[in-house]
Motif scaffolding. Sequence first.
Motif, short mmCIF file in Angstrom:
data_model
loop_
_atom_site.label_atom_id
_atom_site.label_comp_id
_atom_site.label_asym_id
_atom_site.label_seq_id
_atom_site.Cartn_x
_atom_site.Cartn_y
_atom_site.Cartn_z
N ALA A 167 28.99 39.93 -54.74
CA ALA A 167 28.55 39.20 -53.55
C ALA A 167 28.77 37.70 -53.68
CB ALA A 167 27.07 39.50 -53.29
N VAL A 168 28.97 37.23 -54.93
CA VAL A 168 29.18 35.80 -55.15
C VAL A 168 30.57 35.38 -54.70
CG1 VAL A 168 29.28 34.00 -56.92
CG2 VAL A 168 27.60 35.84 -57.10
N GLN A 169 31.55 36.26 -54.85
CA GLN A 169 32.95 35.88 -54.68
C GLN A 169 33.27 35.26 -53.32
OE1 GLN A 169 35.83 38.61 -56.14
NE2 GLN A 169 37.54 37.69 -55.04
N PRO A 170 32.95 35.92 -52.19
CA PRO A 170 33.32 35.31 -50.90
C PRO A 170 32.66 33.97 -50.65
CG PRO A 170 31.91 37.24 -50.57
CD PRO A 170 32.32 37.24 -52.00
N ILE A 171 31.44 33.77 -51.15
CA ILE A 171 30.74 32.51 -50.94
C ILE A 171 31.45 31.39 -51.69
CG2 ILE A 171 28.56 31.27 -51.19
CD1 ILE A 171 27.15 34.02 -51.16
N LEU A 172 31.77 31.65 -52.96
CA LEU A 172 32.40 30.59 -53.77
C LEU A 172 33.84 30.34 -53.37
CD1 LEU A 172 30.90 31.25 -57.31
CD2 LEU A 172 30.08 29.79 -55.45
#
Length: 620
Positions: free
Chosen positions: A265-270
């Motif tokens: 879930a971190v990937q698209p935000i970062l």
Amino acid sequence: MSGMPCQGAVAAWSEILPFPAIQDPCAQSTLPTSDIDPHVAEQLRLAAAVFASTREGIVITDALGRIVEVNDAFVAITGYPRSGVLGRNAAMLVSGEHGQGFLQALRSSLHLTGSWQGEVWSRRADGELMVELLRVRAVHSPCGELTHYVGAFSDITSHKRQQEHHMWLVHHDVLTGLPNRTLALDRLGMLIDQAKCQSRQLAVCYLDLDGFMAVNERIGHALGDGLLKAAAERAHQAVRAGDTVARLEGDEFVLLLGDLCDARAVQPILERVLHALAQPFVIGDQQVVISASIGVALYPGDGDTPERLLRAADQAMYRAKSLGKNRVCMASQTGEHTLAPNPLQQEIQAALQRDELRLHYQPKVCARTGRCLGAEALVRWQHPQRGLLAPGSFLPAITGTPLEIELDLWVVKHAVTQLAHWRAGGRTLQLSINVSPGTLLLPDMANIIAATMRHAAVGSRASVDGIELEVLETAALDDLDAAIRAIRACAQHGLTFALDDFGTGYSSLSYLRRLPVSTLKIDRSFVSNMLGSRGDLHIVRAVIGLAEAFGVTTVAEGVETAEQAQVLADLGCDQLQGFGIARPMPAQALERWLDEQAVATAVSDSASRAVAPEASTAQA
């Protein structure tokens, strides 16, 4: 005292001061002042002088709270004239900022102890809020009967503001306005407690701007500060509404991302953050390009305290820099592991470079007349081995990534170019273009879209107005305030917005009232089932009624039969779109379809005019 002579003050105090020589406790009338003992009279005059000259506002009420007297300081502080408050209940001065429990506690204290002291939010005559330090005392007659209340207060608004500003400085970075290390660690502690209770994960992301020192030396420290502020704003806009972006020191920031189901879930935000920071900055008269390296530590796997998580993220950030910068590294991974694109993402990136993507256009027609009003631009992939691919077979692979934003801008560019060609040829179609949540939340989204449109329309003298951007209802709700800002900014460039798949999200009246959209697109699932499901039919009817109430257009998606089209028209739907009208098609095919529709309409109109005289003759 303005409006109140000294003897009036004496009379006021003679009613509330418990001097036996002044007032008979069992009688209804005050004794004549000529009968007052000279010493007592002197006490009254002194009390009246203090009442008139003190800088504290004083208000005297009867036992029921009705104001019987105020002093000059009251008038000066509150702005209320004496004549405007006498006889009114003192509750008129309360701001409404306090809950009912606060007032009940105040009354209870007066009843039990005869006094109360504390800070109160009040409201001046001009409506401005102020903070008072208030002391209230109950006054009783010698026989114990409650007769009055006396309140004395001072305006401490400026002191409170200074206090709040001091607290803000303790917890925030002065340059960027972001939380500082102290507040970030405090919030991180609370996020750890929440994650522990909810069995969720959270991410601590240590971000460092690549090459900032060199840029700062080149452009100067003043412009360097401007770059830091702009970068901080972009990072803040790129994360979710509940996330924290804090500045630790220099060009180092930390992002706190809570409520994560897993590491993915971190990937698209970062990736959204990296993409936002990679866009050129215009600082003063200079254009600056920078990037960022990010290290990520996850709770609970990489640490269970704020200090351990921050240290692990810091170490991962330095590894990201050592691997070439402009990337994300996870603390739990060693070697050269980064959040790299998957193979399909790389293939789509190559497709963009090889010009393998195509635009098809699906008509939207008037529900009452059948006349074509516009079209929606839809992307397709002309794959060299697999043939023409629908968006569902490749778009999910790039959801939430910078590549999705790049594709959005490609679609805008080519769709606007086509619209300019149509306008030059005399076709007055409106054009709808889909944009992803990532594009919607770009910090400078409106200017980026507008610049792309201008570049696409270069060389054409035709107007390219009438463009509508479509966003998913759920995307607009993810960060409502950011969506509202983006939509309003785009309106300055003549762009309107449609909410796609309406009805699948919250469909709340409150957010629809705030979102300045011009069109609601009824989701195809409701349209396809409405003839066999009363529930879906009621939803369609409700959406159309809601749109009419807010003055926006309705477009029904997924219309496949004439019966559906007729029901939608009868319900008051404005426009129809679906395979029953026409399938998405290349631009040249749409032009032929439009010409055929125009011929069919002309024949129909001619037949109607021919039939009308015959009918009139027959009736005659």
